[in-house]
Design an enzyme around this catalytic site. Structure first.
Site, PDB file in Angstrom:
ATOM      1  N   ILE B 146       0.605  -1.413  -0.256  1.00  7.95           N
ATOM      2  CA  ILE B 146       0.035   0.144  -0.024  1.00  7.95           C
ATOM      3  C   ILE B 146       0.898   1.287  -0.004  1.00  7.95           C
ATOM      4  O   ILE B 146       2.018   1.800   0.839  1.00  7.95           O
ATOM      5  CB  ILE B 146      -0.781  -0.063   0.780  1.00  7.95           C
ATOM      6  CG1 ILE B 146      -1.880  -0.881   0.920  1.00  7.95           C
ATOM      7  CG2 ILE B 146      -1.407   1.291   1.694  1.00  7.95           C
ATOM      8  CD1 ILE B 146      -2.575  -1.999   2.542  1.00  7.95           C
ATOM      9  N   CYS B 147       0.739   1.760  -0.705  1.00  9.53           N
ATOM     10  CA  CYS B 147       0.378   3.375  -0.830  1.00  9.53           C
ATOM     11  C   CYS B 147       2.894   3.958  -1.313  1.00  9.53           C
ATOM     12  O   CYS B 147       3.140   2.249  -1.919  1.00  9.53           O
ATOM     13  CB  CYS B 147       0.906   4.450   0.025  1.00  9.53           C
ATOM     14  SG  CYS B 147       1.334   5.362   0.250  1.00  9.53           S
ATOM     15  N   GLN B 148       3.245   4.221  -0.258  1.00  8.70           N
ATOM     16  CA  GLN B 148       5.523   3.934  -0.513  1.00  8.70           C
ATOM     17  C   GLN B 148       5.193   2.158   0.274  1.00  8.70           C
ATOM     18  O   GLN B 148       6.302   1.323  -0.216  1.00  8.70           O
ATOM     19  CB  GLN B 148       5.733   4.691   1.485  1.00  8.70           C
ATOM     20  CG  GLN B 148       7.361   4.757   0.704  1.00  8.70           C
ATOM     21  CD  GLN B 148       7.849   5.215   2.456  1.00  8.70           C
ATOM     22  OE1 GLN B 148       6.950   5.117   3.583  1.00  8.70           O
ATOM     23  NE2 GLN B 148       8.828   5.689   2.618  1.00  8.70           N
ATOM     24  N   GLY B 150       4.226  -0.590  -1.002  1.00  8.63           N
ATOM     25  CA  GLY B 150       3.891  -0.851  -2.341  1.00  8.63           C
ATOM     26  C   GLY B 150       5.236  -0.674  -3.917  1.00  8.63           C
ATOM     27  O   GLY B 150       5.310  -1.521  -3.914  1.00  8.63           O
TER      28      GLY B 150
END
Lengths: 410, 354
Positions: B146-148, B150
């Site tokens: 998720i996000c960073q 990811g």
């Protein structure tokens, strides 16, 4: 309460509503906290504005979400109330002129212009950015959304602290005095220390300049937000639309600020100034940290540099331990059978089997040679006997000639 | 026409009513009780320094045989994915029969200043993955970054493709230089070395301020006025406070990891250029040959859609799919609609791939 929308009597209605609200408030706080939170009178409560509310939450942990949310809510509420007061003033002016319907656009122009003038006074006057807040009271509701944001920044421990705020305070006179100090050359035993202090002050001045530029840009943004509001209100008037509640006005004003802010922060100028300000702030902080380290070192106390060095060593050791643990884990988990099979394969590849076969073939050849018809001298016969004996020591079985030939052909 | 239909008495009444609501809401505040950090039952199954690997208690009898490891960002806390009972991506995945693990990075302090991306990716993530592999006796796990987190998952998968069966990334930046990426723009010319050398760890409050700068007036003013409207409803107020807690629950960032991420990803855009090195190995996204699902939000102001969608051009997978969610960066986990759309889509995609 007088229902005449713009008469001066509305203040009496306002007061009675305040009293009613005070009664509600007293009831709520007494039922929740007992009498401890009562202020002396409704008048004091309104005099102090909403400042009582955050105090009420002080006994709780400072960073709990309830306390933080309530404090922010109080701040927003206070701004909202002030906005209401300022709008009343505007209405009053329009009403007193008796020309509301005809000349409201002129009054609005004037109000917007006055608000813009306030933004021209600079951030310190508008927001009390340095913590001095000397003319904070004069700021009208126009500055409120920006003030809320500025409060957020200046109370953020990561971004600012007392020392950094102190660097931002002071006027032209202070700067001139600093410049004079900076021009004094360092001499003697304390030369290095003096130069360090001078460097720190030079960096502080750079930071102050960058911060001023940043504030100016934000002021321009606020003025653009005012223009936007002005334009939107005129458009609404032209389209026959109107704001129904104070909240509508507040939301419209926030929207205008957001729109102006979005345009600013996406621009190159903001990026350049913001970068310069943050970099300047870091240089100041680094210089401060170095000076503190120097002092700590003089007192034979641990310094930041030494702590960092220790932490670096710990990190390196941890990595080495992790690498070793991984190797140990691999060794523990290895299948010994597979390893043995691999070693066998390696042995085979080295040609042990082939060497054995070659050796066997040689023996066969010798056997054949020994069984050949005798046409030799006595010495040759003695040699062959010796060879035969040697070969038999190896316990090799004699092989047929055909088999030996086949091996040669491999 | 005069654009204010607000007579003074109406305005006074409005303000008084508002104030009364606030006064009444004080009582509700005292009754809200503890604000939890995540709601789904879970157990800590592995610890490594300040990192904790959690295993969520499955909600079906026989969960999917390949577990999903959720890798969250270092910024903010991972309970955003499990924030309240009816707004939990984790719970959604559990309900869909997934077996879910999550890495909680903890709160780095000064002693963690020298943790770098190698420690995070080839260290913590790899050891968590290996723990799950051993625990379930499987070769490869599913990863959901998720996000960073990811971006970290992409790096991990590119470096250790043999350990990842399927990769799901959500609102993940890949191209850090899209024109609409404000964060990247702001970081582009900052002296990151000076910042890290001066501050050591980067304070979470500083990052918060940066995020708030995008919508400062709504997020520091209007939002709290709106809160007053729901203060008479204990459940709604508690939900608001949960979100509030999450927003300001910002761990400091380990200095060296921040330095690398800011410079190599944000400033040099190294992930798509293939220049990022984690440890002594270069991250080549073409090594990601397993199935990839890329979930992005069409109204994401932190990770613009184009910053995510570019992944398609760089992975080596022939099984690449995108899922566009019509919402923002936070809405993708917590909006009512996302609960219906995202977890089932991810779970079904994973199930189809074994």
């Amino acid at each position: 309460m007088d229902n005449n929308p713009f008469s001066a009597d509305w203040m009496s209605g306002w007061t009675s509503l305040q009293r009613k609200m005070w009664e509600d408030w007293s009831e709520a706080t007494q039922s929740t906290f007992g009498n401890a939170w009562q202020t002396e009178s409704p008048l004091n409560f309104f005099k102090n504005g909403m400042s009582q509310w955050p105090n009420m939450f002080m006994p709780q942990p400072v960073k709990s979400p309830e306390v933080m949310a309530m404090r922010h809510a109080m701040g927003s509420m206070e701004e909202f109330m002030r906005m209401g007061r300022e709008v009343f003033k505007l209405f009053q002016k329009v009403s007193d002129g008796g020309t509301m319907a005809q000349e409201w656009t002129g009054q609005l122009d004037k109000a917007i212009q006055q608000a813009k003038e306030m933004f021209n006074q600079g951030s310190e006057a508008m927001y009390g950015l340095t913590g001095l807040g000397k003319v904070d009271e004069m700021a009208s509701f126009w500055s409120r959304p920006m003030k809320a944001w500025n409060d957020f920044i200046t109370t953020n421990p990561a971004f600012s602290n007392d020392t950094m705020r102190a660097l931002l305070s002071g006027g032209q006179a202070t700067e001139e005095a600093l410049q004079r100090f900076l021009s004094v050359p360092g001499v003697g035993y304390t030369r290095e220390k003096q130069e360090k202090v001078q460097e720190g002050l030079r960096l502080a001045l750079e930071y102050r300049k960058a911060n001023e530029d940043f504030q100016k840009l934000m002021m321009e943004t606020s003025k653009r937000a005012l223009d936007l509001l002005h334009r939107k209100l005129l458009e609404m008037g032209a389209e026959g639309k109107s704001l129904q509640t104070m909240r509508d006005l507040y939301v419209l004003w926030v929207d205008c600020n957001e729109e102006a802010n979005a345009a600013t922060v996406a621009g190159k100028e903001y990026n350049e100034i913001n970068t310069r300000m943050v970099n300047a702030m870091m240089r100041v902080r680094r210089n401060m940290a170095e000076m503190v380290d120097g002092t700590m070192s003089a007192f034979n106390l641990p310094t930041r540099r030494e702590l960092d060095s220790a932490y670096r060593q710990i990190s390196l050791l941890k990595r080495r331990v992790s690498a070793l643990e991984e190797i140990i884990g691999e060794l523990k988990g290895r299948d010994a059978t597979a390893e043995i099979n691999t070693l066998r394969d390696d042995m085979e590849k080295l040609g042990v089997r082939r060497l054995r076969e070659e050796l066997a073939a040689l023996r066969n050849q010798l056997e054949e040679a020994l069984t050949a018809p005798p046409a030799e001298s006595g010495a040759e016969a003695a040699d062959k006997t010796a060879i035969k004996k040697t070969v038999r020591i190896g316990n090799a079985k004699p092989q047929p000639a055909a088999a030996a030939s086949a091996q040669k052909g491999e | 026409m005069f654009p204010f239909a607000i007579s003074p008495d109406k305005a006074v009444e409005e303000l008084a009513r508002f104030n009364k609501k606030l006064a009444a809401g004080v009582k509700t505040f005292t009754e809200v009780g503890q604000i939890e950090s995540g709601i789904s039952p879970k157990e800590a199954v592995y610890r490594d320094d300040k990192v904790t690997l959690y295993h969520y208690i499955p909600r079906v009898e026989n969960p999917h045989r390949v577990p999903v490891l959720v890798v969250y960002a270092l910024v903010n806390r991972p309970y955003m994915a499990d924030i309240q009972e009816d707004r939990s991506m984790i719970r959604g995945l559990l309900d869909e029969g997934m077996d879910v693990y999550l890495i909680d990075w903890g709160y780095p302090d000064a002693s963690d200043r020298f943790l770098d991306l190698d420690d995070y990716i080839n260290g913590y993530i790899k050891r968590c993955v290996d723990f799950i592999r051993d625990r379930h006796d499987i070769y490869r796990v599913n990863i959901l970054g998720i996000c960073q987190g990811g971006a970290f998952s992409l790096c991990f998968t590119a470096l250790h493709p043999d350990r990842v069966r399927n990769l799901v990334v959500m609102v993940t930046p890949v191209d850090f230089h899209t024109p609409d990426n404000l964060l990247s723009l702001w970081v582009r010319d900052l002296d990151i070395d000076l910042l890290v050398d001066t501050m050591g760890n980067i304070p979470g409050d500083l990052l918060n301020l940066t995020f708030l700068s995008m919508n400062p007036f709504r997020l520091t003013g209007q939002k709290y006025l709106d809160m007053v409207d729901l203060m008479d409803d204990k459940v709604k107020l508690k939900n608001f406070l949960r979100m509030e807690k999450w927003i300001f629950d910002s761990p400091d960032q380990a200095g060296e990891a921040f330095r690398q991420f800011a410079k190599e990803f944000f400033q040099k855009n190294g992930l798509i250029k293939g220049n990022v090195k984690i440890g002594d190995r270069r991250v080549d996204l073409a090594n990601i040959t397993m199935p990839v699902l890329n979930v992005y939000a069409t109204k994401d102001h932190l990770v613009p859609p184009d910053a995510s969608k570019v992944l398609k051009q760089h992975v080596g997978s022939s099984d690449y799919q995108e899922l566009a969610f019509n919402g923002g960066h936070i809405g993708v986990y917590v909006s009512a609609r996302s609960q219906k759309e995202i977890p089932p889509a991810i779970a079904n995609w994973l199930k189809e791939r074994g």
